[in-house]
Scaffold this motif. Structure first.
Motif, PDB file in Angstrom:
ATOM      1  N   PHE B 173      -0.165  -6.651  -2.066  1.00  0.00           N
ATOM      2  CA  PHE B 173      -1.551  -6.573  -2.735  1.00  0.00           C
ATOM      3  C   PHE B 173      -1.952  -7.523  -3.687  1.00  0.00           C
ATOM      4  CE2 PHE B 173      -0.824  -2.468  -0.706  1.00  0.00           C
ATOM      5  CZ  PHE B 173      -1.986  -2.196  -0.134  1.00  0.00           C
ATOM      6  N   ARG B 174      -0.898  -7.705  -4.489  1.00  0.00           N
ATOM      7  CA  ARG B 174      -1.533  -8.861  -5.458  1.00  0.00           C
ATOM      8  C   ARG B 174      -1.874 -10.056  -4.610  1.00  0.00           C
ATOM      9  NH1 ARG B 174       2.243 -12.555  -7.077  1.00  0.00           N
ATOM     10  NH2 ARG B 174       3.956 -11.435  -6.199  1.00  0.00           N
ATOM     11  N   LYS B 175      -1.199 -10.456  -3.761  1.00  0.00           N
ATOM     12  CA  LYS B 175      -1.795 -11.568  -2.991  1.00  0.00           C
ATOM     13  C   LYS B 175      -2.882 -11.456  -2.407  1.00  0.00           C
ATOM     14  CE  LYS B 175       3.004 -13.045  -1.947  1.00  0.00           C
ATOM     15  NZ  LYS B 175       4.100 -12.406  -1.389  1.00  0.00           N
ATOM     16  N   ALA B 176      -3.426 -10.377  -2.206  1.00  0.00           N
ATOM     17  CA  ALA B 176      -4.780 -10.137  -2.053  1.00  0.00           C
ATOM     18  C   ALA B 176      -5.763  -9.685  -3.213  1.00  0.00           C
ATOM     19  CB  ALA B 176      -5.007  -8.904  -0.818  1.00  0.00           C
ATOM     20  N   GLY B 177      -5.352 -10.181  -4.208  1.00  0.00           N
ATOM     21  CA  GLY B 177      -6.243  -9.940  -5.369  1.00  0.00           C
ATOM     22  C   GLY B 177      -6.249  -8.451  -5.975  1.00  0.00           C
ATOM     23  N   VAL B 267     -10.379  -8.469   3.426  1.00  0.00           N
ATOM     24  CA  VAL B 267     -11.520  -8.182   2.626  1.00  0.00           C
ATOM     25  C   VAL B 267     -11.237  -8.089   1.221  1.00  0.00           C
ATOM     26  CG1 VAL B 267     -13.449  -6.408   2.174  1.00  0.00           C
ATOM     27  CG2 VAL B 267     -12.909  -7.057   4.628  1.00  0.00           C
ATOM     28  N   SER B 268     -10.372  -7.456   0.865  1.00  0.00           N
ATOM     29  CA  SER B 268      -9.765  -7.445  -0.648  1.00  0.00           C
ATOM     30  C   SER B 268      -9.698  -8.755  -1.290  1.00  0.00           C
ATOM     31  CB  SER B 268      -8.388  -6.798  -0.599  1.00  0.00           C
ATOM     32  OG  SER B 268      -8.262  -5.345  -0.345  1.00  0.00           O
ATOM     33  N   TRP B 269      -9.003  -9.578  -0.439  1.00  0.00           N
ATOM     34  CA  TRP B 269      -8.737 -10.980  -0.774  1.00  0.00           C
ATOM     35  C   TRP B 269     -10.130 -11.639  -0.824  1.00  0.00           C
ATOM     36  CZ3 TRP B 269      -9.838 -15.737   1.512  1.00  0.00           C
ATOM     37  CH2 TRP B 269      -9.240 -16.954   0.884  1.00  0.00           C
ATOM     38  N   GLY B 270     -10.957 -11.441  -0.086  1.00  0.00           N
ATOM     39  CA  GLY B 270     -12.230 -12.167  -0.057  1.00  0.00           C
ATOM     40  C   GLY B 270     -13.016 -11.664  -1.095  1.00  0.00           C
TER      41      GLY B 270
ATOM     42  N   GLU C 312      15.204  -3.526 -15.642  1.00  0.00           N
ATOM     43  CA  GLU C 312      16.251  -2.373 -15.057  1.00  0.00           C
ATOM     44  C   GLU C 312      16.002  -2.600 -13.626  1.00  0.00           C
ATOM     45  OE1 GLU C 312      17.323   0.636 -16.533  1.00  0.00           O
ATOM     46  OE2 GLU C 312      17.138  -0.595 -18.261  1.00  0.00           O
ATOM     47  N   MET C 313      14.902  -3.037 -12.691  1.00  0.00           N
ATOM     48  CA  MET C 313      15.086  -2.826 -11.418  1.00  0.00           C
ATOM     49  C   MET C 313      14.030  -3.831 -10.850  1.00  0.00           C
ATOM     50  SD  MET C 313      13.983   1.038 -10.676  1.00  0.00           S
ATOM     51  CE  MET C 313      12.215   1.399 -11.266  1.00  0.00           C
ATOM     52  N   LYS C 314      14.406  -4.333  -9.637  1.00  0.00           N
ATOM     53  CA  LYS C 314      13.538  -5.283  -9.025  1.00  0.00           C
ATOM     54  C   LYS C 314      12.804  -4.380  -7.904  1.00  0.00           C
ATOM     55  CE  LYS C 314      14.461  -9.986  -8.848  1.00  0.00           C
ATOM     56  NZ  LYS C 314      15.730 -10.753  -8.360  1.00  0.00           N
ATOM     57  N   SER C 315      11.392  -4.590  -7.485  1.00  0.00           N
ATOM     58  CA  SER C 315      10.699  -3.738  -6.445  1.00  0.00           C
ATOM     59  C   SER C 315      11.153  -4.588  -5.481  1.00  0.00           C
ATOM     60  CB  SER C 315       9.361  -4.026  -6.578  1.00  0.00           C
ATOM     61  OG  SER C 315       8.767  -5.145  -5.770  1.00  0.00           O
ATOM     62  N   ALA C 316      10.964  -3.746  -4.489  1.00  0.00           N
ATOM     63  CA  ALA C 316      11.704  -4.084  -2.777  1.00  0.00           C
ATOM     64  C   ALA C 316      11.102  -5.346  -2.554  1.00  0.00           C
ATOM     65  CB  ALA C 316      11.227  -3.179  -1.703  1.00  0.00           C
ATOM     66  N   SER C 317       9.988  -5.928  -3.070  1.00  0.00           N
ATOM     67  CA  SER C 317       9.551  -7.184  -2.591  1.00  0.00           C
ATOM     68  C   SER C 317       9.977  -8.390  -3.701  1.00  0.00           C
ATOM     69  CB  SER C 317       8.096  -7.305  -2.289  1.00  0.00           C
ATOM     70  OG  SER C 317       7.428  -6.331  -3.231  1.00  0.00           O
ATOM     71  N   GLY C 318      10.508  -7.872  -4.873  1.00  0.00           N
ATOM     72  CA  GLY C 318      11.124  -8.823  -5.851  1.00  0.00           C
ATOM     73  C   GLY C 318      10.172  -9.027  -6.904  1.00  0.00           C
ATOM     74  N   ASP C 319       8.851  -8.785  -6.906  1.00  0.00           N
ATOM     75  CA  ASP C 319       7.878  -8.848  -7.785  1.00  0.00           C
ATOM     76  C   ASP C 319       6.883  -7.512  -7.930  1.00  0.00           C
ATOM     77  OD1 ASP C 319       6.220  -9.643 -10.085  1.00  0.00           O
ATOM     78  OD2 ASP C 319       5.274 -11.142  -8.749  1.00  0.00           O
ATOM     79  N   PRO C 320       6.651  -6.646  -8.531  1.00  0.00           N
ATOM     80  CA  PRO C 320       6.911  -6.845 -10.078  1.00  0.00           C
ATOM     81  C   PRO C 320       8.551  -6.348 -10.217  1.00  0.00           C
ATOM     82  CG  PRO C 320       5.623  -5.056  -9.490  1.00  0.00           C
ATOM     83  CD  PRO C 320       5.883  -5.622  -8.342  1.00  0.00           C
ATOM     84  N   ARG C 333       4.345  -7.429 -13.772  1.00  0.00           N
ATOM     85  CA  ARG C 333       4.411  -8.615 -12.656  1.00  0.00           C
ATOM     86  C   ARG C 333       5.031  -9.686 -13.349  1.00  0.00           C
ATOM     87  NH1 ARG C 333      -1.641  -8.104 -10.123  1.00  0.00           N
ATOM     88  NH2 ARG C 333      -1.310  -6.428  -8.527  1.00  0.00           N
ATOM     89  N   LYS C 334       5.326 -10.746 -12.413  1.00  0.00           N
ATOM     90  CA  LYS C 334       6.033 -11.889 -13.169  1.00  0.00           C
ATOM     91  C   LYS C 334       4.978 -12.768 -14.082  1.00  0.00           C
ATOM     92  CE  LYS C 334       8.475 -16.002 -12.453  1.00  0.00           C
ATOM     93  NZ  LYS C 334       7.770 -17.081 -13.426  1.00  0.00           N
ATOM     94  N   THR C 335       3.675 -12.818 -13.541  1.00  0.00           N
ATOM     95  CA  THR C 335       2.635 -13.612 -14.187  1.00  0.00           C
ATOM     96  C   THR C 335       2.460 -12.873 -15.617  1.00  0.00           C
ATOM     97  OG1 THR C 335       1.152 -12.232 -13.034  1.00  0.00           O
ATOM     98  CG2 THR C 335       1.348 -14.407 -12.371  1.00  0.00           C
ATOM     99  N   GLN C 336       2.413 -11.546 -15.688  1.00  0.00           N
ATOM    100  CA  GLN C 336       2.426 -11.016 -16.926  1.00  0.00           C
ATOM    101  C   GLN C 336       3.507 -11.428 -17.915  1.00  0.00           C
ATOM    102  OE1 GLN C 336       1.846  -7.019 -15.183  1.00  0.00           O
ATOM    103  NE2 GLN C 336       0.187  -6.993 -17.046  1.00  0.00           N
TER     104      GLN C 336
END
Lengths: 263, 477, 350
Positions: B173-177, B267-270, C312-320, C333-336
């Motif tokens: 979801f982060r990638k979709a903003g 749409v989220s991304w857009g 403590e732990m990584k999420s299943a997708s690595g970030d956050p 999140r990594k950016t934060q």
């Protein structure tokens, strides 16, 4: 006991302001309010006290919901106002402002601060902020069962001594500690327990000077104001509701018994 | 208060302002830090950690599993699939029971009572065939799945599992903003979009919350699943041999739902890149400790908070819709009823999108609840084809027990595979129901965003149907 | 009846039309380059904008005790000398400036006008920085655009809502409603002597190319600097453990507040995102680039200088990644995590 204004000696403070904040103050001896971080079991404590018979209402003009309820304890009628759960009272977000204004302008008889015993340090952040505003508070140390499971031991007496208010360990989910909480609420409400709330000590000298210089000016204008230093700090932080309250002089109406000041 | 007081008060404020310049830009930070400093001093005096944090160690072990790279997503899909399966199978029986009671049993009784007191035919039609039937329909179709879905969902929430789902899904979801918690509002939307919109409250960042609200409608809600299943089994299942039909049509419905998720992300991304670019964004996600859920409290609150409120709003909107449905079919101007006028007039326009006037009219008057789209379509199709022996009378919405009979009516109404496909697409991509629109307004307090969330999906829907149709004509005709 | 052929042709035409409609739609609404964006650009290039910009510039000169003439105005506003002289003519007629020899200075009316514009500009900059996700490089330009057409009331409402800020995001004071502004504080980094410790309080955001390079160097207001060497005008200093040398041109963009007495040099910090799972650290602070609600939320959750944190732990997708702070696990999140400064702790007990 028939009329709503029967209470000559009942110590509901600041009735006008409470009514202005949207409370129905008929048939009420004491007003208590509940504050705490989200996810501390605040609403469970609330439901335990009020027996789930609360009706929920909305703050006028706000989307944040506030629950109201009541109970009778030792023949006194208590009104309970559940404030939105917040982490802090210092930000500009709506629910924090709602909570802040209620405690400041409403001056409830007792503020019950519900904290999570397993994260005491973080929860104390809010508790200490509340103690800067009000002198009458009880700390409800909730989720003690969780704390025990985590082998966390809390010295309630040391905590109470540090904070200057009663500290009641509780496990609201199991309805433990509620009797003690009620007793503590009564003691504080009736003035049998005089709180000596902790005030923040770690501020820089420069800030403290600025605060005391402003506070002395405020004292001239608002001689009855109980929490001058806090108001001064809020002014230094640019809190708009406090600035407006100073501008309009509304701040002067915060104290017991002074019913001549309207708005 | 007199002028000198006012002046002095202004002086206080101006002094405060000057002091603020002196105290510097990071005053707020230092104020908070000083409070924490006191807090940690007090905590050090009062709190003792004796031995290991047993419960937390257990939490962490569970977390290592549910957030692990290999097991995290499978566990999540299995749990969510279980919730949906329980909802669908569990709701079947009570739904049928409610329908047979409210529609097959109560409706004739009410008609009988109306006849016995000599109620004028039009009043009887408006009240019983219109308002009552629409309301009964909404309750029968909506109540049982919601009464199962929401408590299950709330149990997962109380347990503490849902924040882990958000934690795992956040990257996508982060990638979709958007915010990871949108995974939750989306899942909630599969039950009911209005509830999904309310659930977006858990997202405390303004921009991500708006995105979650606007895109929630792309989650195929409970009221649209029956439409999808019915149309898929008639038009898509009909393409393949009978033994494969149910698998293929189920696949088609899942495909539509996945397409919805795809649209939701795109749409989220857009949105986050265009109109919502400037809105504030903040990410925070607390992973609370696991707690054994309290079953009864959960049932009580989720029934009161979610099910009843949403159902009540749906009923309120369904009643006028029922009245309108009955009226458009029964009010005549000259030879034709209002419905027939509209259908004939809008047919050429609708054909461009591979739909027809009946579908357009059904979606307009069934805005209050997607549940009554199919009954309305059937009633209108019978009305314009003049088929005899089916239905319950002009302006009376109905549904048939047999898929074959329904297919016959639709084929008689000129439906083709393309119409079916477009209806499925349009059912996914059209304006939210009025309950959801109203909820969006209540949650956002903004006419602008309500309008955007209403018209964005319908514009998309027309676009998608248009291109599907035109490509179809180019290649298959 | 339509034959199959005509259906084919018709749908071809319709398909084409559909594509055209979609393209036109995008052409109108495309951000920054679309038709709507174009119109709003044209609209703002009017006389009032020029006038207000000139007043702002004049005040800036006055505040920094520089002199200002027609040429410097023309240069600053990027207009021809002709237009500049017309502009000054208008300012004179309106009584906003006076002219002595070649030097142009503000009248009282002109000063209060320009302070008003500056107040609006800085409040909006603060708003864009704290309450929106507009990119840092765009705050200034966006505020430059907005300041000319918002009303005073709207701005005051905005200020009240934000807690009446007194500094803009670059560290400049915001004038009060009554037009008060504190005296400039601090010294330019280029004027500091060897061995001096200070704190950056301001980084000038114009010209943009220099500002961007300073940002890339990782310098920000609030940072502690220690000057180790001054040689041929070049200033060498230590900021966050790293040595950095700036030419006078660059160093003069930075204003530093001197720290009195012997201040211990702040140790070098690392980023929270550099913690591996299982590692512990003490939080040193949050970067000023983490602002507004995001900053408040982190502090609410216990991310403040001095508190202990462990990955403590990584999420299943690595970030956050889940971090434990003050007894609670929070996903960051990594950016934060890149904006949170920590000192790593090597010992394993708490």
């Amino acid at each position: 006991m028939s009329n709503s204004n029967n209470c000559d000696n009942c110590p509901v403070h600041n009735k006008e302001n409470l009514i202005k904040l949207g409370l129905n103050m008929e048939q009420v001896d004491y007003v208590i309010t509940m504050a705490g971080n989200p996810n501390t079991g605040k609403s469970t404590v609330f439901n335990n006290l009020t027996g789930l018979h609360q009706h929920t209402g909305n703050w006028p003009g706000k989307t944040v919901s506030r629950a109201e309820g009541g109970f009778i304890y030792n023949e006194k009628r208590y009104k309970v106002v559940d404030l939105p759960g917040t982490y802090s009272l210092l930000s500009t977000s709506t629910d924090e402002e709602v909570a802040r204004n209620f405690i400041l302008f409403g001056q409830p008889d007792v503020t019950v601060i519900v904290v999570d015993a397993t994260r005491l340090e973080r929860n104390l952040n809010l508790a200490l902020q509340i103690l800067e505003i009000t002198d009458r508070a009880v700390l409800c140390l909730n989720l003690m069962d969780e704390a025990k499971r985590n082998n966390i031991e809390i010295d309630e007496r040391a905590l109470s001594k540090e904070l200057g208010i009663p500290v009641i360990p509780a496990s609201a989910r199991r309805k433990e500690g509620m009797k003690e909480l009620l007793a503590a609420i009564e003691e504080v409400a009736a003035g049998k327990y005089v709180c000596k709330p902790h005030k923040i000590k770690s501020r820089s000298i420069k800030l403290n000077n600025a605060i005391s210089s402003l506070a002395s000016k405020l004292a001239e204008q608002f001689p009855n104001l109980p929490n001058l230093n806090w108001v001064a700090l809020r002014l230094l932080e640019g809190d708009n509701s406090i600035i407006e309250a100073v501008q309009s002089g509304e701040l002067g109406s915060i104290n017991a018994g002074d019913s001549t000041v309207q708005l | 208060m007199n002028d000198t007081h006012l002046k002095e008060r202004e002086n206080i404020l101006s002094e405060a302002n000057k002091a603020r310049w002196d105290l510097g830009i990071d005053l707020h930070d230092t104020v908070i830090e000083s409070i924490y400093e006191d807090a940690s001093r007090i905590a050090r005096k009062a709190v003792k950690q004796k031995g290991e944090k047993a419960a937390y160690a257990l939490d962490l072990r569970i977390d290592k599993i549910v957030t692990s790279r290999w097991l995290g997503f499978p566990i999540m899909f299995l749990l969510l699939a279980l919730v949906f399966w329980l909802t669908v199978t569990g709701a079947n029986y009570p739904s049928g029971l409610l329908a047979s009671f409210l529609i097959d049993y109560m409706h004739p009784i009410l008609k009988g009572v109306a006849a016995s007191i000599h109620m004028p035919w039009w009043l009887d039609g408006v009240l019983i065939d219109g308002a009552y039937l629409a309301m009964a329909w909404v309750i029968a179709v909506m109540l049982p799945p919601m009464a199962i879905f929401f408590p299950l969902f709330t149990l997962l929430e109380d347990l503490g599992y849902l924040p882990r789902v958000a934690f795992n899904m956040d990257s996508l979801f982060r990638k979709a903003g958007a915010h990871g918690k949108q995974a939750l509002t989306m899942s909630m939307g599969f039950g009911c979009n209005a509830a999904g919109v309310i659930a977006a409250r858990v997202i405390d960042s303004p921009r991500e919350r708006l995105i979650a609200i606007i895109t929630n409608n792309f989650s195929l809600c409970n009221g649209r699943w029956p439409t999808q299943i019915l149309i898929a089994s008639i038009f898509i299942g009909g393409l393949v041999p009978a033994q494969l039909a149910s698998v293929v049509s189920a696949g088609a419905v899942v495909g539509i739902a996945v397409l919805g998720i795809f649209f939701s992300l795109v749409v989220s991304w857009g949105l986050s890149k265009s109109v919502l670019r400037g809105e504030a964004s903040a990410f925070s996600l607390e992973l609370p400790p696991y707690r054994p859920p309290r079953i009864w409290q959960t049932l009580y609150t989720s029934l009161i908070d979610r099910t009843i409120i949403v159902l009540w709003r749906a009923v309120i909107f369904a009643v006028p819709a029922g009245i309108v449905i009955w009226l458009v079919a029964n009010v005549h101007i000259g030879e034709l009823s209002l419905a027939e006028y509209f259908i004939q007039w809008s047919n050429p326009f609708a054909f461009v999108f591979g739909l027809n006037g009946v579908i357009l009219l059904a979606y307009i008057i069934a805005i209050p609840a997607n549940e009554i789209v199919i009954p309305t379509i059937l009633m209108l199709t019978v009305l314009i084809t003049g088929a005899n022996g089916v239905g319950a009378g002009t302006g009376v919405i109905f549904e048939l027990n047999s898929v074959g009979d329904t297919a016959n009516i639709l084929h008689a109404g000129g439906w083709t595979l393309l119409t079916g496909l477009n209806l499925m697409l349009f059912s996914l991509l059209h304006n939210p129901c009025s309950t959801t629109i109203y909820t969006i307004f209540k949650e956002t307090r903004s006419v602008k965003w309500t309008v955007v969330s209403t018209f964005l999906p319908i514009v998309l829907g027309f676009m998608v149907c248009f291109f599907t149709t035109q490509i179809w004509y180019l290649f298959f005709v | 009846m339509i034959t199959l052929l005509t259906v084919g042709i018709q749908s071809g035409i319709l398909f084409f039309l559909g594509v055209v409609v979609v393209l036109i739609f995008f052409w109108i609404f495309w951000p920054k380059k679309g038709l709507i964006a174009l119109f709003s650009k044209i609209k703002m290039n009017n006389q009032r904008v020029q006038l207000e910009d000139a007043l702002k510039y004049l005040f800036d000169c006055e505040y920094n005790k520089n002199l200002c003439n027609m040429n410097s105005i023309a240069g600053n506003l990027n207009i021809s000398d002709d237009s500049a002289s017309q502009l000054i003519e208008r300012l004179l007629v309106l009584g906003l400036v006076t002219m002595d020899d070649n030097t142009i200075s503000l009248t009282d009316t002109g000063r209060s006008y320009s302070l008003r514009v500056i107040r609006v500009h800085r409040i909006w900059e603060r708003y864009l920085a704290d309450e929106t996700s507009v990119a840092q490089a765009d705050w200034h330009n966006e505020a430059d655009r907005i300041e000319h057409f918002v009303t005073q009331e709207d701005t005051e409402k905005l200020a009240a809502q934000m807690g009446n800020p007194v500094f803009d995001p670059h560290g400049d004071p915001i004038p009060s409603i009554d037009g008060e502004l504190p005296e400039p504080k601090g010294k330019l980094l280029s004027n500091l002597k060897k061995g001096v410790t200070g704190r950056i309080i301001h980084i000038e955001d114009e010209p943009r190319s220099i500002y961007e390079q300073l940002v890339v160097e990782g310098l920000y207001p609030g940072m502690q600097v220690y000057v180790t060497d001054v040689d041929k005008g070049k200033t060498t200093f230590i900021a966050n453990g790293d040595e950095c040398t700036l030419t006078p041109l660059f160093a003069s963009q930075i204003t530093v507040e001197l720290l009195s007495g012997t201040v211990p040099l702040a140790p070098k910090y690392e980023l929270l995102s550099s913690l591996a799972i299982g590692e512990k650290a003490e939080i040193a602070g949050i970067s000023p680039n983490c602002r507004g609600q995001q900053r408040r939320r982190l502090m609410d959750l216990g991310v403040v200088a001095g508190s202990l944190v462990s990955a403590e732990m990584k999420s299943a997708s690595g970030d956050p990644i889940g971090y434990r702070v003050m007894g609670a696990t929070i996903g960051i999140r990594k950016t934060q995590a890149d904006l949170i400064f920590v000192h790593k702790k090597n010992d394993t007990n708490e």
